[in-house]
Motif scaffolding. Sequence first.
Motif, PDB file in Angstrom:
ATOM      1  N   ASP A   1      32.397  38.665  41.951  1.00 43.49           N
ATOM      2  CA  ASP A   1      33.576  37.840  41.913  1.00 43.49           C
ATOM      3  C   ASP A   1      34.829  38.394  42.516  1.00 43.49           C
ATOM      4  OD1 ASP A   1      32.067  36.007  40.674  1.00 43.49           O
ATOM      5  OD2 ASP A   1      32.855  36.183  38.691  1.00 43.49           O
ATOM      6  N   THR A   2      35.130  39.632  42.074  1.00 43.47           N
ATOM      7  CA  THR A   2      36.250  40.489  42.580  1.00 43.47           C
ATOM      8  C   THR A   2      36.218  40.616  44.007  1.00 43.47           C
ATOM      9  OG1 THR A   2      36.373  41.473  40.571  1.00 43.47           O
ATOM     10  CG2 THR A   2      37.773  42.631  42.358  1.00 43.47           C
ATOM     11  N   VAL A   3      35.098  40.971  44.493  1.00 49.79           N
ATOM     12  CA  VAL A   3      35.146  40.855  45.854  1.00 49.79           C
ATOM     13  C   VAL A   3      35.188  39.760  46.739  1.00 49.79           C
ATOM     14  CG1 VAL A   3      33.274  41.771  47.788  1.00 49.79           C
ATOM     15  CG2 VAL A   3      33.068  42.969  45.604  1.00 49.79           C
ATOM     16  N   LEU A   4      35.012  38.492  46.168  1.00 53.78           N
ATOM     17  CA  LEU A   4      35.099  37.365  47.090  1.00 53.78           C
ATOM     18  C   LEU A   4      36.370  37.112  46.703  1.00 53.78           C
ATOM     19  CD1 LEU A   4      32.128  35.227  45.529  1.00 53.78           C
ATOM     20  CD2 LEU A   4      32.454  36.181  47.857  1.00 53.78           C
ATOM     21  N   HIS A   5      37.133  37.486  45.520  1.00 55.57           N
ATOM     22  CA  HIS A   5      38.528  37.201  45.497  1.00 55.57           C
ATOM     23  C   HIS A   5      39.579  37.812  46.423  1.00 55.57           C
ATOM     24  CE1 HIS A   5      37.576  36.341  40.955  1.00 55.57           C
ATOM     25  NE2 HIS A   5      37.343  35.258  41.557  1.00 55.57           N
ATOM     26  N   ILE A   6      39.176  38.945  46.712  1.00 53.82           N
ATOM     27  CA  ILE A   6      39.721  39.868  47.513  1.00 53.82           C
ATOM     28  C   ILE A   6      39.615  38.935  49.025  1.00 53.82           C
ATOM     29  CG2 ILE A   6      39.917  41.994  48.933  1.00 53.82           C
ATOM     30  CD1 ILE A   6      39.436  43.350  46.291  1.00 53.82           C
ATOM     31  N   LYS A   7      38.312  38.746  49.361  1.00 55.87           N
ATOM     32  CA  LYS A   7      38.154  38.114  50.661  1.00 55.87           C
ATOM     33  C   LYS A   7      38.807  36.791  50.816  1.00 55.87           C
ATOM     34  CE  LYS A   7      33.499  39.938  51.672  1.00 55.87           C
ATOM     35  NZ  LYS A   7      32.043  39.582  51.698  1.00 55.87           N
ATOM     36  N   GLY A   8      39.012  36.059  49.782  1.00 55.24           N
ATOM     37  CA  GLY A   8      39.736  34.704  49.765  1.00 55.24           C
ATOM     38  C   GLY A   8      41.224  35.050  49.876  1.00 55.24           C
ATOM     39  N   MET A   9      41.734  36.008  49.368  1.00 59.29           N
ATOM     40  CA  MET A   9      43.151  36.404  49.391  1.00 59.29           C
ATOM     41  C   MET A   9      43.612  36.827  50.809  1.00 59.29           C
ATOM     42  SD  MET A   9      43.564  38.000  45.529  1.00 59.29           S
ATOM     43  CE  MET A   9      45.206  37.922  45.141  1.00 59.29           C
TER      44      MET A   9
ATOM     45  N   LYS B   1      42.262  46.545  47.940  1.00 59.11           N
ATOM     46  CA  LYS B   1      40.962  46.914  48.354  1.00 59.11           C
ATOM     47  C   LYS B   1      40.293  48.154  48.500  1.00 59.11           C
ATOM     48  CE  LYS B   1      38.221  44.969  52.484  1.00 59.11           C
ATOM     49  NZ  LYS B   1      38.268  44.026  53.697  1.00 59.11           N
ATOM     50  N   GLU B   2      41.359  48.799  49.342  1.00 59.39           N
ATOM     51  CA  GLU B   2      40.985  50.312  49.176  1.00 59.39           C
ATOM     52  C   GLU B   2      40.615  51.041  47.919  1.00 59.39           C
ATOM     53  OE1 GLU B   2      44.151  52.735  50.558  1.00 59.39           O
ATOM     54  OE2 GLU B   2      44.527  51.613  52.506  1.00 59.39           O
ATOM     55  N   GLY B   3      41.337  50.769  46.774  1.00 60.17           N
ATOM     56  CA  GLY B   3      41.237  51.180  45.710  1.00 60.17           C
ATOM     57  C   GLY B   3      40.090  50.545  44.734  1.00 60.17           C
ATOM     58  N   ARG B   4      39.394  49.825  45.185  1.00 60.64           N
ATOM     59  CA  ARG B   4      38.439  49.315  44.597  1.00 60.64           C
ATOM     60  C   ARG B   4      37.344  50.111  43.797  1.00 60.64           C
ATOM     61  NH1 ARG B   4      34.699  46.191  47.529  1.00 60.64           N
ATOM     62  NH2 ARG B   4      32.856  46.586  46.187  1.00 60.64           N
TER      63      ARG B   4
ATOM     64  N   ALA C   1      46.621  26.904  49.823  1.00 60.90           N
ATOM     65  CA  ALA C   1      46.025  28.465  49.271  1.00 60.90           C
ATOM     66  C   ALA C   1      44.976  28.239  48.515  1.00 60.90           C
ATOM     67  CB  ALA C   1      47.179  29.049  48.909  1.00 60.90           C
ATOM     68  N   ASP C   2      44.848  27.002  47.449  1.00 59.15           N
ATOM     69  CA  ASP C   2      44.128  26.915  46.567  1.00 59.15           C
ATOM     70  C   ASP C   2      42.943  26.195  47.070  1.00 59.15           C
ATOM     71  OD1 ASP C   2      43.400  26.440  43.591  1.00 59.15           O
ATOM     72  OD2 ASP C   2      43.330  24.293  43.955  1.00 59.15           O
ATOM     73  N   GLU C   3      43.022  25.479  48.064  1.00 57.78           N
ATOM     74  CA  GLU C   3      41.959  24.794  48.726  1.00 57.78           C
ATOM     75  C   GLU C   3      41.123  25.967  49.668  1.00 57.78           C
ATOM     76  OE1 GLU C   3      43.580  22.103  51.501  1.00 57.78           O
ATOM     77  OE2 GLU C   3      43.945  20.537  49.838  1.00 57.78           O
ATOM     78  N   ILE C   4      41.776  27.062  50.167  1.00 56.25           N
ATOM     79  CA  ILE C   4      41.031  28.056  50.734  1.00 56.25           C
ATOM     80  C   ILE C   4      40.213  28.948  49.578  1.00 56.25           C
ATOM     81  CG2 ILE C   4      41.426  30.289  51.935  1.00 56.25           C
ATOM     82  CD1 ILE C   4      43.441  29.169  53.518  1.00 56.25           C
ATOM     83  N   LEU C   5      40.899  29.096  48.619  1.00 58.79           N
ATOM     84  CA  LEU C   5      40.349  29.983  47.541  1.00 58.79           C
ATOM     85  C   LEU C   5      39.040  29.311  46.823  1.00 58.79           C
ATOM     86  CD1 LEU C   5      40.963  32.937  46.521  1.00 58.79           C
ATOM     87  CD2 LEU C   5      42.624  31.843  44.649  1.00 58.79           C
ATOM     88  N   GLU C   6      39.014  27.872  46.804  1.00 57.43           N
ATOM     89  CA  GLU C   6      37.973  27.369  46.346  1.00 57.43           C
ATOM     90  C   GLU C   6      36.588  27.707  46.851  1.00 57.43           C
ATOM     91  OE1 GLU C   6      36.891  22.926  44.767  1.00 57.43           O
ATOM     92  OE2 GLU C   6      38.570  22.922  46.201  1.00 57.43           O
ATOM     93  N   GLY C   7      36.754  27.958  48.042  1.00 57.53           N
ATOM     94  CA  GLY C   7      35.716  28.488  48.941  1.00 57.53           C
ATOM     95  C   GLY C   7      34.931  29.885  48.376  1.00 57.53           C
ATOM     96  N   TYR C   8      36.051  30.417  47.522  1.00 58.92           N
ATOM     97  CA  TYR C   8      35.475  31.898  47.039  1.00 58.92           C
ATOM     98  C   TYR C   8      35.344  31.976  45.721  1.00 58.92           C
ATOM     99  CZ  TYR C   8      36.626  33.243  51.704  1.00 58.92           C
ATOM    100  OH  TYR C   8      36.788  33.389  53.244  1.00 58.92           O
ATOM    101  N   GLU C   9      35.982  30.906  44.712  1.00 53.20           N
ATOM    102  CA  GLU C   9      36.104  30.775  43.456  1.00 53.20           C
ATOM    103  C   GLU C   9      36.154  29.302  42.890  1.00 53.20           C
ATOM    104  OE1 GLU C   9      35.760  30.819  39.884  1.00 53.20           O
ATOM    105  OE2 GLU C   9      36.056  33.330  40.535  1.00 53.20           O
TER     106      GLU C   9
END
Length: 284
Positions: A142-150, A204-207, A164-172
């Motif tokens: 989920d965290t990986v997808l959240h970063i991609k969505g952002m 993303k670097e610090g994941r 922004a919410d409509e884009i993020l819905e594709g990831y969460e």
Amino acid sequence: MHQRRPLSGLSSVPLAYDEYIPPNGNVTDQPLVILHGFFGSKRNWQSLSKAFMRELQRPVYALDLRNHGSSPHSRPMTYLHMAADVLDFIRTLSLSNVSLLGHSMGGKVAMTLALHPETPADILTKVVVSDIAPVRAKVSEDTVLHIKGMETIERNGIATRKEADEILEGYEKDPLVRAFLLTNLDTNSRSAALKFKIPIDILKEGRSEIESFPWAPGERSFHGNTLFVKGTKSKYINRGNVPIIKQFFPEATVTELDAGHWIHAEKPNEFKKLVTDYILHAGT
């Protein structure tokens, strides 16, 4: 509000914080210091911070960890650096007999500070860790997808939170999780395109660091009062983790609340009572 003072060996940053001071005016003795999780901020803890202050009649400080909320953006994003930031904060405000509460990533920061050899033995009296274990484990997909969505939101140059919410819905799919993530949008910016207040590139670097933990079992231990709260529907603490918790924290109590990973948001009243009772009565 910000505070600043360098810590030996590690470059610390001045953490933004909200303070909740009881009517008796106490600002330093037996405070509760709260550390949020990944993508979170002190804003997520406003209601509970006020409630803790009323119940405990002690000062409560909710912090923004580095690269979150209103705190500075800074590399590296490691638990040792984040713990140094928090210790710097405690020392600068001359806090004593601190109860430290951390959720998820913030829980790992709290554990790192408790276990850190440079942390004076008399600073922390109680540590409360919400739904995370002192283990090296992969962050959820989920965290990986959240970063991609952002990243996608920032790339697309959108102008409204709805877009922004409509884009993020594709990831969460969960609207509550999306709303939580979108609290990081910088809606005060004069830029035509919405950006996030948090540095997505640094996070993303610090994941890999966030997935990790500074010590292996047996390397360090904290013998103070420690409470671990597990969400029964969450996998962040499992049965196999409990012996590891006990190796690091021999005096630990592990308890459960009927919730997922965001226990404090799902069961705020039960969580408040559990934590308040523990802070007031553990070790007495």
